[in-house]
Motif scaffolding. Structure first.
Motif, PDB file in Angstrom:
ATOM      1  N   VAL A  60      -4.395   2.586 -11.988  1.00 29.45           N
ATOM      2  CA  VAL A  60      -3.702   2.208 -10.755  1.00 29.45           C
ATOM      3  C   VAL A  60      -2.199   2.124 -10.997  1.00 29.45           C
ATOM      4  N   ALA A  61      -1.804   1.539 -12.109  1.00 24.64           N
ATOM      5  CA  ALA A  61      -0.381   1.383 -12.412  1.00 24.64           C
ATOM      6  C   ALA A  61       0.320   2.732 -12.496  1.00 24.64           C
ATOM      7  N   VAL A  62      -0.295   3.688 -13.180  1.00 29.17           N
ATOM      8  CA  VAL A  62       0.299   5.022 -13.309  1.00 29.17           C
ATOM      9  C   VAL A  62       0.402   5.695 -11.941  1.00 29.17           C
ATOM     10  N   GLU A  63      -0.635   5.582 -11.120  1.00 31.87           N
ATOM     11  CA  GLU A  63      -0.615   6.199  -9.789  1.00 31.87           C
ATOM     12  C   GLU A  63       0.487   5.598  -8.920  1.00 31.87           C
ATOM     13  N   ILE A  64       0.620   4.286  -8.974  1.00 33.86           N
ATOM     14  CA  ILE A  64       1.631   3.608  -8.163  1.00 33.86           C
ATOM     15  C   ILE A  64       3.028   4.088  -8.545  1.00 33.86           C
ATOM     16  N   ILE A  65       3.313   4.121  -9.836  1.00 31.44           N
ATOM     17  CA  ILE A  65       4.649   4.508 -10.286  1.00 31.44           C
ATOM     18  C   ILE A  65       4.919   5.979  -9.995  1.00 31.44           C
ATOM     19  N   ALA A  66       3.919   6.839 -10.192  1.00 31.87           N
ATOM     20  CA  ALA A  66       4.115   8.265  -9.929  1.00 31.87           C
ATOM     21  C   ALA A  66       4.440   8.506  -8.459  1.00 31.87           C
ATOM     22  N   HIS A  67       3.796   7.767  -7.575  1.00 30.11           N
ATOM     23  CA  HIS A  67       4.095   7.912  -6.147  1.00 30.11           C
ATOM     24  C   HIS A  67       5.471   7.342  -5.818  1.00 30.11           C
ATOM     25  N   LEU A  68       5.814   6.222  -6.428  1.00 32.15           N
ATOM     26  CA  LEU A  68       7.121   5.615  -6.169  1.00 32.15           C
ATOM     27  C   LEU A  68       8.247   6.518  -6.689  1.00 32.15           C
ATOM     28  N   ARG A  69       8.030   7.162  -7.828  1.00 29.87           N
ATOM     29  CA  ARG A  69       9.012   8.117  -8.348  1.00 29.87           C
ATOM     30  C   ARG A  69       9.183   9.290  -7.377  1.00 29.87           C
ATOM     31  N   LEU A  70       8.063   9.762  -6.829  1.00 27.44           N
ATOM     32  CA  LEU A  70       8.120  10.866  -5.873  1.00 27.44           C
ATOM     33  C   LEU A  70       8.920  10.453  -4.650  1.00 27.44           C
ATOM     34  N   TYR A  71       8.681   9.241  -4.169  1.00 26.19           N
ATOM     35  CA  TYR A  71       9.429   8.722  -3.024  1.00 26.19           C
ATOM     36  C   TYR A  71      10.923   8.640  -3.359  1.00 26.19           C
ATOM     37  N   ALA A  72      11.254   8.212  -4.564  1.00 23.88           N
ATOM     38  CA  ALA A  72      12.665   8.100  -4.963  1.00 23.88           C
ATOM     39  C   ALA A  72      13.349   9.455  -4.915  1.00 23.88           C
ATOM     40  N   GLY A  73      12.627  10.518  -5.294  1.00 22.07           N
ATOM     41  CA  GLY A  73      13.205  11.843  -5.220  1.00 22.07           C
ATOM     42  C   GLY A  73      13.424  12.311  -3.800  1.00 22.07           C
ATOM     43  N   ARG A  74      12.569  11.875  -2.905  1.00 21.97           N
ATOM     44  CA  ARG A  74      12.685  12.283  -1.502  1.00 21.97           C
ATOM     45  C   ARG A  74      13.728  11.460  -0.749  1.00 21.97           C
ATOM     46  N   HIS A  75      13.921  10.224  -1.178  1.00 22.15           N
ATOM     47  CA  HIS A  75      14.846   9.327  -0.473  1.00 22.15           C
ATOM     48  C   HIS A  75      15.781   8.644  -1.482  1.00 22.15           C
ATOM     49  N   PRO A  76      16.632   9.413  -2.148  1.00 16.52           N
ATOM     50  CA  PRO A  76      17.503   8.821  -3.167  1.00 16.52           C
ATOM     51  C   PRO A  76      18.518   7.836  -2.599  1.00 16.52           C
ATOM     52  N   ASP A  77      18.756   7.885  -1.283  1.00 19.21           N
ATOM     53  CA  ASP A  77      19.754   6.997  -0.677  1.00 19.21           C
ATOM     54  C   ASP A  77      19.143   5.731  -0.088  1.00 19.21           C
ATOM     55  N   ASP A  78      17.856   5.522  -0.258  1.00 21.83           N
ATOM     56  CA  ASP A  78      17.213   4.336   0.299  1.00 21.83           C
ATOM     57  C   ASP A  78      17.834   3.086  -0.337  1.00 21.83           C
ATOM     58  N   PRO A  79      18.523   2.254   0.433  1.00 23.76           N
ATOM     59  CA  PRO A  79      19.224   1.105  -0.164  1.00 23.76           C
ATOM     60  C   PRO A  79      18.280   0.019  -0.671  1.00 23.76           C
ATOM     61  N   LEU A  80      17.018   0.052  -0.243  1.00 30.11           N
ATOM     62  CA  LEU A  80      16.074  -0.988  -0.661  1.00 30.11           C
ATOM     63  C   LEU A  80      15.276  -0.598  -1.904  1.00 30.11           C
ATOM     64  N   LEU A  81      15.384   0.674  -2.303  1.00 26.82           N
ATOM     65  CA  LEU A  81      14.595   1.123  -3.444  1.00 26.82           C
ATOM     66  C   LEU A  81      15.114   0.542  -4.755  1.00 26.82           C
ATOM     67  N   GLY A  82      16.432   0.559  -4.962  1.00 31.97           N
ATOM     68  CA  GLY A  82      17.001   0.031  -6.199  1.00 31.97           C
ATOM     69  C   GLY A  82      16.641  -1.420  -6.452  1.00 31.97           C
ATOM     70  N   PRO A  83      16.803  -2.315  -5.450  1.00 35.92           N
ATOM     71  CA  PRO A  83      16.408  -3.711  -5.663  1.00 35.92           C
ATOM     72  C   PRO A  83      14.917  -3.866  -5.965  1.00 35.92           C
ATOM     73  N   LEU A  84      14.070  -3.030  -5.327  1.00 38.68           N
ATOM     74  CA  LEU A  84      12.638  -3.102  -5.616  1.00 38.68           C
ATOM     75  C   LEU A  84      12.369  -2.729  -7.068  1.00 38.68           C
ATOM     76  N   VAL A  85      12.959  -1.640  -7.528  1.00 35.16           N
ATOM     77  CA  VAL A  85      12.750  -1.207  -8.911  1.00 35.16           C
ATOM     78  C   VAL A  85      13.288  -2.267  -9.882  1.00 35.16           C
ATOM     79  N   ALA A  86      14.406  -2.875  -9.547  1.00 30.61           N
ATOM     80  CA  ALA A  86      14.961  -3.924 -10.411  1.00 30.61           C
ATOM     81  C   ALA A  86      13.997  -5.098 -10.516  1.00 30.61           C
ATOM     82  N   ASP A  87      13.415  -5.500  -9.386  1.00 33.06           N
ATOM     83  CA  ASP A  87      12.442  -6.598  -9.414  1.00 33.06           C
ATOM     84  C   ASP A  87      11.225  -6.232 -10.257  1.00 33.06           C
ATOM     85  N   LEU A  88      10.714  -5.025 -10.034  1.00 32.39           N
ATOM     86  CA  LEU A  88       9.504  -4.599 -10.735  1.00 32.39           C
ATOM     87  C   LEU A  88       9.749  -4.424 -12.230  1.00 32.39           C
TER      88      LEU A  88
END
Length: 274
Positions: free
Chosen positions: A168-196
């Motif tokens: 599950v952990a690998v699947e979650i991160i792989a999808h989140l990485r894919l999302y990061a590539g599609r939306h590199p300007d998402d201002p909420l992504l960086g804080p989420l990754v920092a928390d995680l």
């Protein structure tokens, strides 16, 4: 995210052994996997050009070069598309949809024979039906914690809830990485990754730069009240809102999990749709 292209390419190089690429493996090697010069040789470009590519100092990279590099690094279709997005960010950078249409909520309620929920940007859980709530407890979570990545890595109960937590952990991160590539300007992504990243497992897996679509698979739970539940899941992107995903958990009606779902439907007054 700045520098992701180089880190992505380095992570793909690291997973390929020289001998698997038809190169001699003797001698001391300072890097795991292929050297940059070896990728360049196999892709038919100069070493200097490939180094500049990893450093994101090359403009107008041709499709032929990208295909050659992807072939050498044995990228699948999802990884190839991710590589292109990192090199050629989309011009249309609209914010991802985060609103669930009323019709979609009605669809969730109509799918009353299986647990179903909607994932939005950054894997936020935006809507769910009664069975999904019974299995996952979404309604009892504070709104800011209704996020599959937060639940997987930061919730104390996750590692006991998921019998296959590592998968599950690998699947979650792989999808989140894919999302990061599609939306590199998402201002909420960086804080989420920092928390995680406070979780060492997340920090380690995030640096592996895996990317994958969230499509289908198995979800093996150890529910504190319902016991072991063996689900298959299917993920469907909503037409018109591709960043919103409907996730459905299914089980053979004759299986122990299927019988548990039937009991829950009866307990909650949910009827089987014919």
């Amino acid at each position: 995210m700045d520098g992701d292209l180089g880190r992505f390419l380095r992570s793909r190089r690291a997973r390929i052994r020289p001998e698997d690429a038809g190169l001699p493996a003797h001698g001391r090697r300072r890097v795991s996997g292929l050297r940059r010069e070896e990728v360049a040789l196999l892709a038919g470009v100069s070493a200097e050009y490939y180094i500049r590519l990893e450093q994101q100092r090359v403009r107008n990279v041709s499709d032929e070069v990208l295909d050659a590099v992807a072939r050498v690094l044995r990228m699948d279709g999802t990884e190839r598309a991710h590589l292109r997005r990192l090199l050629r960010p989309p011009e249309d950078r609209r914010a991802p949809a985060s609103h669930v249409r009323p019709g979609v909520r009605m669809l969730l309620d109509a799918a009353d024979s299986v647990p179903a929920f909607v994932l939005g940007p950054r894997m936020d859980v935006l809507a769910w039906n009664a069975l999904a709530d019974r299995i996952t407890g979404f309604s009892a979570m504070p709104e800011g914690e209704r996020n599959m990545a937060r639940q997987t890595f930061l919730s104390p109960r996750a590692r006991s809830l998921y019998r296959d937590w590592a998968t599950v952990a690998v699947e979650i991160i792989a999808h989140l990485r894919l999302y990061a590539g599609r939306h590199p300007d998402d201002p909420l992504l960086g804080p989420l990754v920092a928390d995680l990243s406070a979780d060492p497992d997340f920090a380690r897996l995030w640096e592996e730069h895996r990317v994958a679509e969230k499509t289908f698979g198995a979800k093996l739970l150890r529910h504190p009240e319902l016991g072991d539940l063996d689900f298959a899941y299917e993920t469907l992107a909503l037409p018109g809102d591709p960043d919103l995903l409907v996730v459905m958990y299914t089980a053979d009606p004759a299986s122990p999990t299927g019988r548990t779902l039937a009991r829950l439907r009866q307990d909650q007054g949910l009827s089987m749709r014919g």
